[in-house]
Design an enzyme around this catalytic site. Structure first.
Site, PDB file in Angstrom:
ATOM      1  N   ASP A 485      -1.307   8.276  -0.546  1.00  0.00           N
ATOM      2  CA  ASP A 485      -2.728   7.772  -0.749  1.00  0.00           C
ATOM      3  C   ASP A 485      -2.597   6.403  -0.599  1.00  0.00           C
ATOM      4  OD1 ASP A 485      -3.761   9.738  -1.321  1.00  0.00           O
ATOM      5  OD2 ASP A 485      -3.316  10.271  -4.170  1.00  0.00           O
TER       6      ASP A 485
HETATM    7  C1  BGC Z   1      -1.589   6.389  -7.181  1.00  0.00           C
HETATM    8  C2  BGC Z   1      -1.779   7.743  -6.745  1.00  0.00           C
HETATM    9  C3  BGC Z   1      -3.294   8.381  -6.354  1.00  0.00           C
HETATM   10  C4  BGC Z   1      -3.696   6.916  -6.281  1.00  0.00           C
HETATM   11  C5  BGC Z   1      -5.484   7.471  -6.325  1.00  0.00           C
HETATM   12  C6  BGC Z   1      -2.205   4.983  -6.553  1.00  0.00           C
HETATM   13  O1  BGC Z   1      -2.342   4.864  -7.721  1.00  0.00           O
HETATM   14  O2  BGC Z   1      -0.249   5.925  -6.982  1.00  0.00           O
HETATM   15  O3  BGC Z   1      -0.819   8.471  -7.261  1.00  0.00           O
HETATM   16  O4  BGC Z   1      -3.100   9.238  -6.103  1.00  0.00           O
HETATM   17  O5  BGC Z   1      -3.570   5.678  -6.708  1.00  0.00           O
HETATM   18  O6  BGC Z   1      -5.990   7.116  -7.209  1.00  0.00           O
HETATM   19  C1  NOJ Z   2      -0.011  11.771  -6.320  1.00  0.00           C
HETATM   20  C2  NOJ Z   2      -1.314  12.419  -5.591  1.00  0.00           C
HETATM   21  O1  NOJ Z   2      -1.427  12.732  -6.624  1.00  0.00           O
HETATM   22  C3  NOJ Z   2      -0.831  13.206  -4.893  1.00  0.00           C
HETATM   23  O2  NOJ Z   2      -1.813  13.821  -3.964  1.00  0.00           O
HETATM   24  C4  NOJ Z   2      -0.040  11.995  -3.540  1.00  0.00           C
HETATM   25  O3  NOJ Z   2       0.556  12.505  -2.509  1.00  0.00           O
HETATM   26  C5  NOJ Z   2       1.322  11.708  -4.336  1.00  0.00           C
HETATM   27  N1  NOJ Z   2       0.697  10.212  -5.642  1.00  0.00           N
HETATM   28  C6  NOJ Z   2       1.640   9.798  -3.332  1.00  0.00           C
HETATM   29  O4  NOJ Z   2       1.044   9.340  -3.252  1.00  0.00           O
END
Ligand code: BGC
Ligand code: NOJ
Length: 810
Positions: A485
């Site tokens: 993400d």
């Molecule tokens: C997190 C991800 C998350 C994204 C959006 C990031 O800081 O590590 O896991 O999906 O934020 O909220």
């Molecule tokens: C947590 C999010 O829920 C997931 O969708 C994502 O793939 C990982 N973080 C890595 O960014």
């Protein structure tokens, strides 16, 4: 250092001190009513949706931490204490917290009085039971007061935290039985057809429903003035902050025990039957619920039902080996975590507020992988709900709200990996259940029934979405981001506070993801299998051709010499390449490309995994990238905002470690796979709980990596794809028992440390008792089924009800 121990017999983790390195929590409920409870009785509960239907209030990010819960205060003479130690923090003579499957029991002792609180949600009910056992273990008669306490949340948890100008004037309660039952009915007279209540099955000496009266405006939970004074004030909340507290006067002879049952219930009523009389709510459904739980015998029976429920679920997959740490993870805790993540997605934990995120499209599809064997029918429904939020062009809302089941616009869409996960989820469900009929289900696009098409068509659109979004090198466009993400290659954010996930300020059709390419090659053939089984050979052939083409593109444009590249950025420059200043190598494409089989025959796969070992591995797991970013890279987005070693910037992001474990099994290296498994598996980390900090019975999303200030320190426990992927890795690839379309594949790739083990696997109603004699030479498994040797590694599915005995010699 340990702070407790596993009790495998009872399937519990037993915590010996309230001062754990972080609140160690558990989840209550498995279908509609859910609660979180810490080892200090902190936490909250909600009906279905932690944001939209919150029942009790919780304060995040507070000092002290873990603020708000279901508290019981004891006042004996001048001593005031909680069996959970906090919030009063009077030193206890003894303390124990047992977190079990769907229940927690916290016991505190002080001056010869033992108070034990059992919290659980009965199967099929929309309430929590707080069963309190009081025992006088001294030789003198004891008289004391017991005060209950919880604080209502005004339903919408986000509004509750922000909209004080209204909310301080809306709170309403009703009180019956002199306080024995307290009803929370804020907003009931207008648009809400639901209320909550708190009841105790014994006469009370008094009650309070107004927080300020109970606690005192300038006091904290650790010094509620009513408890200190030893007298309820029978307050009736009018606006402000409604609470529920009952006071019981109790006398116990030496050795005497008293059992109380408190019920925290949630009730929905038909609109036409809301009122008993003017302004008096219809209590019949609440009274009916209470009547099922008003004695110790009834509570015990409900607890037994809950234990049976779990016993039955967990009988779907179990292992018996010489390693207790392995067995307890596989048989109990990993599967339990899978159920919790399936239910919660990423919404409610002690790291997720429950108001920020709904259910993730990609997350929920992956959560399914670890859950589908437990209750396939629920996985089926989940797939249909997820698919109904997909758009007609195959793309998807990134998240949806569980209460409304609608896509959540605020989080946006355009994460180009999302659609492919649907195919993976559907395939996992069919392989488990054999239910191909799901492919014919008519499913809406964007929740619009008039635009319904078969689920198979949804899968096609998922597959084609990749093909419709190919970049200059022939690789899939990344869109807003892929699994990572924080790799936001079309977002050049220079404005503080802007969301990296929703800001897309460049119109880019250049940034490509090798990770999505790996997914496409791995998951595409599953869609081909499905259409072929539905009789469409031509479509199958088209898909396989595209997959073969992509495989060649990955080897041609996605290979960096010693590992797979991560991406091409907005300017068409390589990401995750030797030529980069930082982050020369990333974990994700190494895992997914090898899982897809890319470069296995020609040697790139082995090279890539050796590079993972060399550059990414560390004592606490495999970091996401190396070297860590130390500078903000504008064209990469959120990833480089994290300090080195945390989260997506070279943290050990436990979700993707099992991809490497599985990849190691693909190239037949059991010892490496096992080493990686043990490094992040919580039961193996119990002895370093002081460093690790989060619960030793569940995976955390992230462990600080080798570049961090404190390597090995975990965060974000419970709600993470780590749960399901580790279960897939250990159960299907290392222990090696995996459902396929026509049979159960038995193909172990297990360390020679474990010379023999037995797996019992239920699949499609039959039971497979599998004995593996293991030399650690993964390549050469021989199967004997019901005494007869068979060719290959697939045990054909047997009729429901039968038991199949399998011997596997490796
Ligand atoms: C997190 C991800 C998350 C994204 C959006 C990031 O800081 O590590 O896991 O999906 O934020 O909220
Ligand atoms: C947590 C999010 O829920 C997931 O969708 C994502 O793939 C990982 N973080 C890595 O960014």
């Amino acid at each position: 250092m340990r702070f407790g121990q596993f009790d495998d017999e009872n399937k519990e983790y037993v915590i010996h001190t309230p001062r754990t390195p972080y609140p160690w929590i558990n989840y209550l409920g498995s279908e509609e009513f859910f609660g979180l409870v810490s080892n200090q009785a902190g936490g909250y509960c909600f009906f279905r949706d932690a944001k939209l239907r919150r029942l009790t209030r919780y304060r995040y990010n507070n000092v002290p931490t873990d603020d708000g819960g279901r508290y019981f205060y004891v006042k004996e003479g001048d001593t005031v204490w909680n069996p959970s130690w906090g919030p009063v923090k009077t030193e206890l003579d003894a303390y124990e917290c047992r977190h079990g499957l769907g229940y927690s029991r916290i016991t505190g002792k002080k001056n010869g009085l033992s108070v034990s609180m059992l919290f659980f949600v009965p199967v099929g009910k929309t309430c929590e039971v707080h069963a309190v056992t009081l025992k006088n273990e001294s030789s003198q008669k004891k008289s004391f007061q017991l005060f209950s306490f919880l604080e209502w949340c005004l339903w919408n948890a986000e509004d509750d935290m922000t909209n004080f100008q209204r909310n301080y004037s809306t709170g309403e309660v009703e009180i019956t039985g002199g306080g024995q039952t307290i009803y929370h009915k804020t907003e009931f007279k207008e648009r809400r057809n639901h209320y909550a209540f708190y009841h105790v099955n014994a006469p009370v000496a008094g009650y309070d429903t107004d927080r300020e009266t109970f606690i005192g405006l300038y006091n904290g939970f650790h010094e509620p003035q009513v408890v200190l004074e030893g007298k309820s004030r029978n307050s009736k909340a009018a606006g402000w902050s409604p609470v529920a507290s009952q006071c019981l006067e109790i006398t116990l002879g030496p050795g005497e025990t008293k059992e109380l049952s408190f019920v925290l219930g949630y009730i929905e009523v038909d609109k036409s039957q809301k009122w008993e009389s003017k302004s008096v709510i219809n209590k019949k459904p609440a009274l009916d619920m209470i009547a099922t739980l008003d004695s110790k015998a009834k509570v015990d029976a409900e607890l037994a039902k809950l234990k049976d429920y779990w016993k039955n679920l967990l009988s779907g997959y179990s292992v018996k080996s010489s390693d207790d740490k392995l067995d307890r993870m596989v048989n109990i805790w990993n599967q339990y975590q899978c159920m919790v993540t399936f239910n919660m997605s990423r919404s409610a934990s002690f790291f997720e507020s429950g108001i920020g995120r709904g259910m993730g499209f990609r997350d929920s599809n992956q959560d399914l992988l670890g859950f589908v064997h437990l209750i396939p029918e629920r996985a089926r429904q989940r797939i249909l709900d997820i698919a109904a939020t997909q758009f007609e062009d195959g793309s998807a809302y990134h998240q949806y709200q569980p209460l409304t089941k609608r896509g959540n616009n605020a989080i946006g869409s355009g994460f180009n990996d999302d659609p492919l996960w649907l195919i993976l989820g559907v395939a996992a469900y069919i392989k488990e259940s054999g239910d191909f009929s799901i492919l014919d289900e008519q499913v809406a696009f964007d929740n619009d029934e008039s635009k319904s098409k078969s689920l198979l068509e949804h899968c096609k659109r998922s597959f084609d979405h990749v093909l419709h979004n190919i970049g200059p090198n022939g690789l899939p466009l990344i869109g807003r981001a892929d699994w990572n993400d924080c790799l936001n290659l079309n977002c050049f954010s220079e404005t503080p506070g802007e969301s990296f996930q929703t800001t897309e300020n460049r119109e880019g059709r250049t940034a490509e993801s090798i990770f999505i390419a790996g997914m496409f090659v791995s998951i595409g053939p599953m869609y081909a299998d499905m259409v072929e089984r539905k009789g469409d050979k031509a479509e199958g052939e088209r898909v396989r051709n595209e997959v073969r083409k992509m495989e060649r593109v990955v080897l041609d444009k996605g290979w960096d010499g010693d590992w797979f590249l991560r991406a091409y950025d907005f300017f068409g420059k390589k990401v995750g390449s030797k030529g980069n200043k930082e982050a020369k190598i990333f974990i994700e494409p190494q895992g997914y490309c090898v899982m897809a089989g890319i470069g296995v025959a020609s040697g790139e796969a082995k090279k890539a995994l050796d590079s993972v070992k060399e550059y990414l591995d560390c004592p606490y797991g495999i970091v996401l990238n190396n070297p860590a970013f130390t500078e903000y890279v504008l064209e990469y987005g959120e990833i480089s905002t994290y300090p080195a070693g945390y989260k997506e910037n070279a943290g050990i992001f436990c979700h993707n470690n099992p991809w490497i474990m599985i990849a190691e099994t693909v190239i037949g290296r059991p010892e490496r796979a096992w080493e990686y498994y043990k490094k992040i598996c919580p039961s193996y980390l119990e002895e370093i709980s002081d460093l690790h900090r989060t619960e030793p019975y569940v995976y955390a999303q992230m462990i600080a990596g080798k570049d961090a200030v404190k390597p090995g320190e975990a965060k974000n426990s419970w709600l993470t794809g780590t749960g399901s992927w580790n279960f897939v890795a250990i159960s299907q690839y290392l222990l090696g028992v995996r459902p396929e379309w026509d049979g159960l594949v038995v193909q172990p790739c297990m360390t020679k440390e474990i010379a023999e083990y037995k797996v019992v696997r239920r699949a499609r109603g039959a039971t497979y008792e599998i004995t593996v004699k293991n030399s650690g030479q993964a390549a050469s498994a021989k199967l004997t089924v019901n005494g007869k040797p068979i060719e290959g590694n697939q045990v054909p599915y047997a009729p429901a009800g039968s038991t199949v005995s399998v011997l596997c010699e490796v």
